[in-house]
Motif scaffolding. Sequence first.
Motif: not given
Length: 84
Positions: A22-43
């Motif tokens: 579950s720890t790996r899942s939590a860290v993976g989810r936070s990385i995925l969230t960061i990447v999604w925000h960076l890719l979805s917003d050009d600014q």
Amino acid sequence: MTWASRDAARSAKATARSRAASTRSAVGRSILTIVWHLLSDDQATFTDLGPTHVDNRAGTQRAIRNHIRGLNALGYQVTLQPAA
């Protein structure tokens, strides 16, 4: 600081409380969230807050909240202003 250092600190803290999977899942989810925000917003930009940000920020905010509650319980009204 890098993502790895910040997430390593988060992982170490979470592992103490829960299972490794579950720890790996939590860290993976936070990385995925960061990447999604960076890719979805050009600014959007990424700023690494460092490996101790979670501990320092949560501890500071918790202490402030607890002190305010204590003073309110004693009948004081509290207004905070940041130090200059």
